[in-house]
Design an enzyme around this catalytic site. Structure first.
Site, short mmCIF file in Angstrom:
data_model
loop_
_atom_site.label_atom_id
_atom_site.label_comp_id
_atom_site.label_asym_id
_atom_site.label_seq_id
_atom_site.Cartn_x
_atom_site.Cartn_y
_atom_site.Cartn_z
N ASN A 9 75.05 -13.40 -42.47
CA ASN A 9 74.45 -12.07 -43.18
C ASN A 9 74.04 -13.13 -44.17
O ASN A 9 72.58 -12.68 -44.43
CB ASN A 9 75.15 -10.91 -43.71
CG ASN A 9 74.94 -10.06 -42.03
OD1 ASN A 9 73.77 -9.75 -41.33
ND2 ASN A 9 75.64 -9.15 -41.38
N ASP A 109 82.27 -13.98 -35.79
CA ASP A 109 82.75 -14.43 -36.28
C ASP A 109 84.79 -13.38 -36.22
O ASP A 109 85.25 -14.62 -36.86
CB ASP A 109 82.26 -14.61 -38.10
CG ASP A 109 82.05 -12.65 -38.22
OD1 ASP A 109 82.07 -12.02 -37.25
OD2 ASP A 109 81.87 -12.28 -39.15
N ASP A 129 88.17 -12.05 -44.70
CA ASP A 129 86.83 -12.80 -45.12
C ASP A 129 85.90 -12.29 -45.84
O ASP A 129 85.71 -11.78 -46.02
CB ASP A 129 86.68 -12.67 -43.20
CG ASP A 129 85.05 -13.94 -43.59
OD1 ASP A 129 85.19 -14.16 -43.84
OD2 ASP A 129 84.90 -14.84 -42.41
N THR A 132 79.94 -11.58 -46.93
CA THR A 132 78.60 -10.71 -47.52
C THR A 132 80.11 -8.82 -47.16
O THR A 132 79.16 -8.08 -48.45
CB THR A 132 77.67 -10.07 -46.27
OG1 THR A 132 76.63 -11.76 -46.45
CG2 THR A 132 76.49 -8.92 -46.58
N THR A 184 79.98 -6.69 -71.21
CA THR A 184 79.60 -7.18 -70.00
C THR A 184 79.76 -7.10 -69.03
O THR A 184 80.35 -7.00 -67.65
CB THR A 184 77.82 -6.67 -70.06
OG1 THR A 184 77.66 -5.72 -71.52
CG2 THR A 184 77.62 -5.88 -68.98
#
Length: 254
Positions: A9, A109, A129, A132, A184
């Site tokens: 993706n 995958d 994995d 994404t 931050t």
């Protein structure tokens, strides 16, 4: 030589394998708006810079979790390499030496990851994995896929923070100097990197408790190295595990 392609993706990873050795591996951004012609330009450029002779490619194996790109890549390969594509899909799974739970509900995958882990280690394994999505796939010592867990990936989490908040920036994924963020950037890195290390350790612990056995835990994917040393449960890092699995499947299917 074989060309192995994994369309994800976020990224498309593809490599040239010669006699079991990865001669070249490339990673480009997945873009569903690109045409077969545009991807062909990229392939031609990378083949040229990598000194790969396209006429020496004897097999092309393709895994994709982005169905809208499948036809473009088939067209690209047939035109550029004059080769047919072996597309990994559920109707070939019965020919593999692993047992696949719900074959039409698991990404190719993940099947490749399971195939590579089973072949390489021959023991109960969990493959994590870092893509994404952060996926956990557990495989028995006999090659049965026992189950999968899915969480947002590290990059997805960081992009979500930056995109959905007014004052939090997109930061580089790296180990923070301390769990106590002093600014931050370090605060986000602490929450994501150290937080996800805890998530991983807990997922492995719960899975082992349910199975009542220890697992060999393998990390793969583009962001796996970010957690290298940050979690006590990952025993092996295999950056190219998915490509390895696709090659193994391609060799078995013919």
């Amino acid at each position: 030589m074989q060309l192995i392609i994994d369309i994800g993706n976020t990224n498309i990873v593809f490599g040239i394998n010669l006699n079991g050795v990865w001669k070249n591996i490339w990673r480009i951004r997945t873009d569903t708006k690109k045409t077969a012609d545009e991807y062909e330009v990229i392939f031609r450029s990378l083949f040229a810079s990598g000194k790969v002779c396209k006429n020496e490619i004897s097999k092309v194996v393709l895994s994709s979790v982005v169905p809208s790109l499948n036809d473009d890549f088939k067209e690209l390969i047939e035109r550029f390499l004059n080769q047919k594509v072996l597309l990994i899909k559920p109707d070939i799974y019965h020919r593999l030496p692993i047992k696949i739970l719900n074959p039409y509900q698991i990404g190719t995958d993940l099947v490749a990851n399971a195939m590579a882990a089973f072949t390489k280690f021959e023991k109960p394994c969990m493959v994590i994995d870092f893509g994404t999505a952060l996926t956990f796939i557990t495989v028995s010592g006999s090659g049965e896929i026992l189950g999968v867990a899915i969480a947002p990936g590290l990059g997805t989490a960081v992009r979500s923070l930056a995109g959905d908040t007014a004052q939090l920036p997109h930061v580089q994924l790296a180990q923070p100097p301390s769990v106590l963020g002093k600014n931050t950037v370090h605060a986000i890195q602490s929450g994501v990197i150290i937080g996800y290390a805890g998530l991983i350790d807990r997922m492995v612990e719960r899975t082992e408790a349910e199975l009542q056995q220890k697992l060999h835990v393998i990390a793969t994917g583009g962001l796996s190295e970010v957690l290298n040393g940050g979690t006590s449960r990952i025993t092996h890092f295999e950056a190219n595990l998915t490509l390895d699995g696709l090659k193994i499947i391609g060799d078995l299917i013919g």
